[in-house]
Design a protein around this motif. Structure first.
Motif, PDB file in Angstrom:
ATOM      1  N   ARG A 244       0.861  -1.178   0.000  1.00  0.00           N
ATOM      2  CA  ARG A 244       0.000   0.000   0.000  1.00  0.00           C
ATOM      3  C   ARG A 244       0.897   1.228   0.000  1.00  0.00           C
ATOM      4  O   ARG A 244       1.437   1.618   1.017  1.00  0.00           O
ATOM      5  N   ASN A 245       1.055   1.817  -1.198  1.00  0.00           N
ATOM      6  CA  ASN A 245       2.040   2.890  -1.353  1.00  0.00           C
ATOM      7  C   ASN A 245       1.444   4.245  -1.695  1.00  0.00           C
ATOM      8  O   ASN A 245       2.180   5.196  -1.958  1.00  0.00           O
ATOM      9  N   VAL A 246       0.135   4.366  -1.722  1.00  0.00           N
ATOM     10  CA  VAL A 246      -0.451   5.657  -2.120  1.00  0.00           C
ATOM     11  C   VAL A 246      -0.128   6.739  -1.088  1.00  0.00           C
ATOM     12  O   VAL A 246       0.355   7.817  -1.436  1.00  0.00           O
ATOM     13  N   ALA A 247      -0.362   6.440   0.160  1.00  0.00           N
ATOM     14  CA  ALA A 247      -0.178   7.470   1.189  1.00  0.00           C
ATOM     15  C   ALA A 247       1.258   7.972   1.218  1.00  0.00           C
ATOM     16  O   ALA A 247       1.501   9.182   1.235  1.00  0.00           O
ATOM     17  N   VAL A 248       2.205   7.041   1.164  1.00  0.00           N
ATOM     18  CA  VAL A 248       3.599   7.452   1.311  1.00  0.00           C
ATOM     19  C   VAL A 248       4.076   8.264   0.106  1.00  0.00           C
ATOM     20  O   VAL A 248       4.925   9.137   0.233  1.00  0.00           O
ATOM     21  N   ASN A 249       3.507   7.986  -1.080  1.00  0.00           N
ATOM     22  CA  ASN A 249       3.961   8.678  -2.289  1.00  0.00           C
ATOM     23  C   ASN A 249       3.164   9.937  -2.615  1.00  0.00           C
ATOM     24  O   ASN A 249       3.534  10.691  -3.519  1.00  0.00           O
ATOM     25  N   ALA A 250       2.080  10.160  -1.879  1.00  0.00           N
ATOM     26  CA  ALA A 250       1.184  11.263  -2.251  1.00  0.00           C
ATOM     27  C   ALA A 250       1.902  12.605  -2.283  1.00  0.00           C
ATOM     28  O   ALA A 250       1.611  13.453  -3.140  1.00  0.00           O
ATOM     29  N   SER A 251       2.853  12.801  -1.402  1.00  0.00           N
ATOM     30  CA  SER A 251       3.511  14.111  -1.346  1.00  0.00           C
ATOM     31  C   SER A 251       4.420  14.354  -2.547  1.00  0.00           C
ATOM     32  O   SER A 251       4.895  15.465  -2.761  1.00  0.00           O
ATOM     33  N   ALA A 252       4.659  13.330  -3.353  1.00  0.00           N
ATOM     34  CA  ALA A 252       5.478  13.529  -4.561  1.00  0.00           C
ATOM     35  C   ALA A 252       4.700  14.231  -5.669  1.00  0.00           C
ATOM     36  O   ALA A 252       5.292  14.767  -6.601  1.00  0.00           O
ATOM     37  N   VAL A 253       3.378  14.226  -5.557  1.00  0.00           N
ATOM     38  CA  VAL A 253       2.534  14.747  -6.644  1.00  0.00           C
ATOM     39  C   VAL A 253       2.435  16.273  -6.539  1.00  0.00           C
ATOM     40  O   VAL A 253       2.018  16.800  -5.514  1.00  0.00           O
ATOM     41  N   THR A 254       2.830  16.972  -7.597  1.00  0.00           N
ATOM     42  CA  THR A 254       2.717  18.434  -7.660  1.00  0.00           C
ATOM     43  C   THR A 254       1.837  18.802  -8.858  1.00  0.00           C
ATOM     44  O   THR A 254       1.620  17.968  -9.744  1.00  0.00           O
ATOM     45  N   PRO A 255       1.337  20.051  -8.887  1.00  0.00           N
ATOM     46  CA  PRO A 255       0.536  20.429 -10.068  1.00  0.00           C
ATOM     47  C   PRO A 255       1.312  20.233 -11.372  1.00  0.00           C
ATOM     48  O   PRO A 255       0.738  19.843 -12.387  1.00  0.00           O
ATOM     49  N   ALA A 256       2.628  20.456 -11.348  1.00  0.00           N
ATOM     50  CA  ALA A 256       3.385  20.381 -12.597  1.00  0.00           C
ATOM     51  C   ALA A 256       3.696  18.946 -13.025  1.00  0.00           C
ATOM     52  O   ALA A 256       3.724  18.648 -14.214  1.00  0.00           O
ATOM     53  N   ASN A 257       3.928  18.045 -12.059  1.00  0.00           N
ATOM     54  CA  ASN A 257       4.287  16.675 -12.473  1.00  0.00           C
ATOM     55  C   ASN A 257       3.103  15.717 -12.427  1.00  0.00           C
ATOM     56  O   ASN A 257       3.234  14.542 -12.752  1.00  0.00           O
ATOM     57  N   MET A 258       1.954  16.238 -12.046  1.00  0.00           N
ATOM     58  CA  MET A 258       0.772  15.416 -11.776  1.00  0.00           C
ATOM     59  C   MET A 258       0.411  14.494 -12.928  1.00  0.00           C
ATOM     60  O   MET A 258      -0.057  13.375 -12.732  1.00  0.00           O
TER      61      MET A 258
END
Lengths: 568, 568
Positions: A244-258
């Motif tokens: 289950r990796n969604v929570a840990v990776n969520a902070s990697a998502v930015t408006p520009a790289n989304m």
């Protein structure tokens, strides 16, 4: 058809279906928008003001494009594609990218073909990838082999959508000729190539990507996810049953790289799908982890469509396929209705379709193991110190530990220890191969447990505190054509996984009930509840995950990447 | 090749080329990033720390992916593809989506094929669209016709990338059978379809998009651009010579919808390209209009690559084509170097390649007009009130005005008025068709002016204050095989556009010098400097732009969408 669509879009004729009075997520603007959604001939004619021959009132609800699972092994549900579809479509999923890696390791290309053909019976859209790593390693005996030449042969087949997760990272960076052949075949055919590259970065990652591998679903830190996205990979945020990796990776998502992020489930078992859902569960976690609801929807729809070149999917817009999920809200993601190609296929948690199961001979009766006797499980040691596999809770990695072990009568003495005997019995080609090792930390007492799901070659893996019960398990698994079995106090219980020894042809309810009953029996034998009693065994034969594993050919030290003896 | 790329990426072997010490725009993160860029075998091996056999120091500069012009008619430059490439590659453009609409209206499919073949001689990557509207309307005589059946025949050709701008909006929404055939052919071939839908919205726009049309480059308000993007269209922000829409549309771009915007030039003439540039000019305007520099780069690169399915283009990342532009900064966008497939092709404003021109017979000697005499230009009116075309400055639309006109000897009297005689002489099939009308507001005195560029059928358009000079212009254009001509005081000057009557086979410098000299002669005859003397005429024959136009078949009222008499 085009003419009808134009008439409906312009409002000259009534649409076939109109979703009225609701809102929808516009994935192109990131906004929640009002408007009727008109559908004609399976496609969206437009949004705005429309009338339909059939109208559904979705007031108070929010429509989104049908969810796309960007990477999944259906086999991990242990259900047929037909039953799988019935579980996930009521959760809002309309398309999946399926990698039949498990069944292909058992049945070869016939396994991939089965997944595809069975999927034709249900409204779920299943894009089938050609598994790239069959077998996963050279250290085990799989049911089938797909060589570079086989990849060249099959990659252009109509039912093959692309090349499945390329787990052989060393093969890429060390330019293994077979790996090169597979990658070149996919490139020549213009097909997408999925990746699998845990914990890679820097120039090694550059090489892996430059080789044409487009995606990764193994990121476990936001830094890893961010680097991979910055290098052009599509990064799957994975929410499986075990991983289950969604929570840990969520902070990697930015408006520009989304736009480089996708959602996937990878491996989810039936009970989890039933209880917690599919991508709807991943969306709940994503939003709870700080991803804006509309962005989460874009990630689960448009982005996957773009990555996998599913033109006409992933948006509610004119000309797009009318694949639509209607949710109560964008927080709990309770799915109210699912439409596929404009047809209502699920409502309030229930699939509205039935499917006759496709059950070809090629994926049945796949257990081809030699008969075994209790003595075959004797383990003769030279000394009294043994390399032992220590199983860890909530984890697929293991530890190598050295333990003092007594022997008597040409076999180790397990009584009075926390050790169990673990065996992997080759079951595809009747080679008679049996790898035997010792396992610590699992907790079973007074019997044996075993199954034909043993990643990635899916031989029989069996664990017990006495040879007789272990032999009885193998006999039972041979008898039922693959599945899961337990032997307690001399009494055998089992559950058939009659499709490739991996999947049940039963319906989901039956399978879940049976497997939960079997699980309870395992816990009653002392198995710690920290383990999913059967599935935690199934990873003990996977010689690519550290630190020490067992295959049908013997004990394998993943760090040294070679076999080792049991004597320490 | 793959093996070499892997070696270079991992740093095991030196890369072919490395750009050292600079920065680059990472289109996946929207960030300006530091790092060497390694190139091998024409592809980017990676960014990070690298050494190369050849190294270019780009310290203080910023590399970006090679710019992609998402929609352009090369013919509007009046240069060959070879000369065009030499003008735009030093500005940072490496790929264009070329719609050979003009030359195909003259030469048929041979025109499109010429653009493609000529482009093979230069490093510019030219994707050729199949023009969808040949002829543009049924109210004029074009050189060629591409029917629905022709579209079915040609759309699958290797040199055809997609279906060009679908200008026939009424044909779509009224389901014209030929239009339907073309759209279905493109869909069946899985090809992209460009649009052209000025001033459309609501359900009509829905119908146009639902028909499979993906793009639009005609937005003139941010509201129009935003609606089109919200419906899934890719919206080209256009910065042409006459049509400059980047500034006005810039406010439509938001972080969420940004991925649906592209940049294009559509029509840019040689002198403008030389003086002001190509997409570098569009980027300057975009940034000045408030679009963030990195976003402007994403729009000019990755977005176009995604829209047009140019896999492996549009980013500086492992495995991508090594198409790179190096700018001094992201404000003035002065291009320092351009790389195509890893090769340095332009530096400090100069192309570093030469190309032998491809000049096939099929696109030469295309002027096939009947001989004309001065009397052919007599205009007999029944009364003394005439429908007159009023030309407007900085505009391609015209106004219909009614003027009192005197006649004498079977012809109108122009002396003492601001009126000129305008004629469109059919020049493809020797039909002898001549459409004659009256024009107000242009200002020419004492002669005539004419050319073989007359949108979209490219007949001869000639304007004058006396019949003799008009006839002399037509004779001269026949003699030189097409081009531009001016007759002042009985003296003829001309410039050959020997390719289809649209483009010059001369080099860019020569052509620009000659055309500017000819322009000066026109201004010396009294043409108002508010008009580009020749090109403003070339739109007077285009019967899709309001309000009143002239074709070889007569005066055309665009509002009524039918011919009208000159007598008012």
């Amino acid at each position: 058809m085009l003419e009808k669509l134009i008439d409906a879009a312009i409002g000259r004729e009534k649409a076939d279906v109109v979703l009225k009075n609701g809102k929808f997520v516009n994935v192109f603007t990131g906004e929640i928008q009002e408007g009727d959604i008109a559908i004609c001939g399976g496609k969206i004619a437009g949004f705005g003001k429309y009338e339909g021959k059939v109208e559904y009132d979705i007031s108070g609800k929010i429509a989104v494009p049908g969810l796309i699972d960007a990477h999944v092994h259906i086999e991990s549900s242990q259900l047929t594609p037909e039953e799988y579809a019935k579980l996930i479509m009521p959760r809002g999923t309309t398309t999946i990218i399926a990698d039949p890696h498990e069944i292909t390791n058992v049945c070869g290309i016939a396994g991939a073909e089965y997944i595809w053909k069975a999927s034709q019976n249900v409204p779920l859209e299943v894009k089938v990838m050609l598994p790239s790593c069959v077998p996963a390693t050279a250290f085990e005996t799989s049911g089938a082999t797909l060589s570079g030449a086989d990849t060249e042969k099959y990659i252009g087949e109509n039912f093959i959508y692309g090349l499945g997760e390329f787990m052989n990272y060393p093969g890429v960076i060390y330019k293994d000729p077979e790996a090169m052949k597979k990658l070149k075949a996919a490139a020549a055919a213009g097909k997408v190539v999925d990746g699998h590259a845990p914990n890679t970065s820097g120039n090694g990652l550059n090489a892996y990507i430059a080789a044409g591998i487009m995606t990764d679903h193994e990121c476990v830190t936001p830094e890893e996810a961010a680097e991979k996205a910055s290098k052009g990979m599509y990064v799957h945020l994975r929410e499986g049953s075990a991983t289950r990796n969604v929570a840990v990776n969520a902070s990697a998502v930015t408006p520009a790289n989304m736009r480089r992020f996708l959602l996937c489930t990878d491996d989810r078992h039936a009970a989890d799908l039933k209880a917690n859902g599919h991508l709807d569960n991943a969306l709940r976690v994503a939003v709870k982890s700080g991803i804006k609801p509309a962005d989460a929807i874009v990630i689960a729809t448009l982005n996957s469509a773009e990555c996998y070149r599913l033109y006409g999917k992933g948006a509610i817009a004119p000309g797009y396929d009318a694949d639509i999920a209607v949710f109560d809200d964008l927080e709990n993601f309770r799915c109210y209705m699912t439409f596929k190609g404009g047809k209502l296929v699920a409502k309030e948690g229930k699939a509205l379709f039935e499917a006759e199961k496709y059950l070809p001979e090629a994926v049945r009766n796949t257990v081809n193991a030699k008969e075994v006797k209790a003595d075959d499980f004797c383990l003769k040691l030279k000394g009294n110190r043994a390399n032992v596999i220590r199983i860890l809770k909530d984890n697929v990695v293991t530890e190598r530990v050295v333990r003092e072990v007594q022997s008597a009568g040409g076999d180790v003495v397990l009584k009075g220890t926390d050790l169990l005997k673990l065996a992997v019995v080759e079951r595809h080609h009747k080679t008679g191969n049996i790898g035997i090792g010792l396992l610590e930390g699992y907790g079973l007492k007074g019997g044996a447990i075993g199954l034909t799901v043993a990643h990635d070659s899916h031989n029989i893996i069996v664990l017990g505190d006495n040879n007789e019960d272990m032999a009885a398990i193998v006999s039972e698994l041979r008898r039922i054509g693959g599945g899961m079995a337990i032997c307690a106090g001399g009494k055998i219980d089992s559950l058939s996984l009659d499709i490739a020894g991996l999947m049940s042809s039963a319906d989901a309810e039956t399978y879940i009930r049976q497997s939960e009953a079997l699980l309870e029996k395992a816990y009653a034998m002392g198995v710690s509840r920290g383990f999913e009693a059967f599935m935690s065994l199934s990873f003990l034969a996977l010689p690519v995950i550290p630190e020490i594993k067992l295959t049908d050919r013997g004990l394998f030290d993943v760090n040294r990447f070679d076999f080792i003896g049991i004597d320490a």
